[in-house]
Motif scaffolding. Structure first.
Motif, short mmCIF file in Angstrom:
data_model
loop_
_atom_site.label_atom_id
_atom_site.label_comp_id
_atom_site.label_asym_id
_atom_site.label_seq_id
_atom_site.Cartn_x
_atom_site.Cartn_y
_atom_site.Cartn_z
N VAL A 167 0.72 -1.28 0.12
CA VAL A 167 0.14 -0.07 0.12
C VAL A 167 0.88 1.20 0.03
O VAL A 167 0.33 2.21 -0.88
CB VAL A 167 -0.96 0.01 1.25
N GLN B 86 -6.72 2.23 -1.31
CA GLN B 86 -6.11 1.52 -0.05
C GLN B 86 -6.46 0.10 -0.06
O GLN B 86 -5.44 -0.81 0.41
CB GLN B 86 -6.51 2.37 1.12
N GLY C 79 -4.74 -2.06 -2.89
CA GLY C 79 -3.41 -2.17 -2.43
C GLY C 79 -3.09 -3.14 -1.27
O GLY C 79 -2.15 -3.77 -1.31
N ALA C 80 -4.08 -3.00 -0.54
CA ALA C 80 -3.88 -4.05 0.63
C ALA C 80 -4.29 -5.50 0.21
O ALA C 80 -3.48 -6.43 0.53
CB ALA C 80 -4.91 -3.82 1.87
#
Length: 194
Positions: free
Chosen positions: A70, A109, A112-113
């Motif tokens: 992230v 986010q 990305g996680a």
């Protein structure tokens, strides 16, 4: 948008085929890295960031092609946006322009996680597979890059009167500079212990 359409493609190994990622997408320039996405150490990504200008659009197949964590993902997109470059993710239909709404930031986010989790899961499965193969006696590990004789020759030539450079020795023996440094360090440790 009047700027260039610039593609970024990343595959993890040299053996992987990168052509499917932006297949059929019209691009003015393409930058291809054959490296892991676990960190920012990717020469073509750096070249792309230097190349793009205000008004350009960077197109990428999916967010995990830009980064596998992230922090790096947000930093790369923020750096591109700060130059006036928009980022389009073709398979996920996302566009990042720097003035993104809260929902777009949340999606960045979350995705990305997911990419970060996926990388951790891949590593875990790989470690489990290696452990099982070792237990079954079917895992030999990586082939040694240099023989002891080659290491001794490199050490001799590097330390010799002319002190041959690491780069030329690495090219001659068909290994990376990092490999030469590693073997020289090991050779030095062995000599210190004798």
């Amino acid at each position: 948008m009047t700027g260039e359409r610039v593609g970024y493609v990343r595959v993890s190994t040299a053996e992987q085929n990168e052509s499917r990622q932006l297949d059929g997408v019209e691009l003015d320039e393409v930058f291809v890295d054959k490296a892991s996405g676990r960190n920012r150490d990717r020469p073509k990504l750096d070249a792309l960031i230097k190349y793009v200008r205000k008004g350009d659009t960077v197109l990428v197949h999916s967010l995990d092609r830009l980064a596998r964590n992230v922090t790096d993902l947000q930093a790369i997109i923020a750096e591109l946006n700060s130059k006036g470059v928009r980022v389009e993710v073709t398979t996920q239909g996302l566009v990042f322009t720097g003035d993104d709404n809260p929902m777009t930031k949340l999606l960045l986010q979350m995705l990305g996680a997911v990419a970060e989790f996926e990388l951790a899961a891949i590593r875990e499965r790989q470690a489990e597979g290696i452990a099982k193969a070792k237990a079954a006696g079917k895992y030999a590990g990586r082939k040694v890059a240099l023989t002891p004789e080659q290491v001794a020759e490199i050490a001799r030539r590097h330390a010799g009167g002319a002190g041959e450079g690491i780069t030329s020795l690495a090219k001659e023996f068909g290994v990376s500079r990092q490999t030469v440094y590693k073997y020289l360090a090991e050779e030095s440790t062995v000599k210190d212990q004798q």
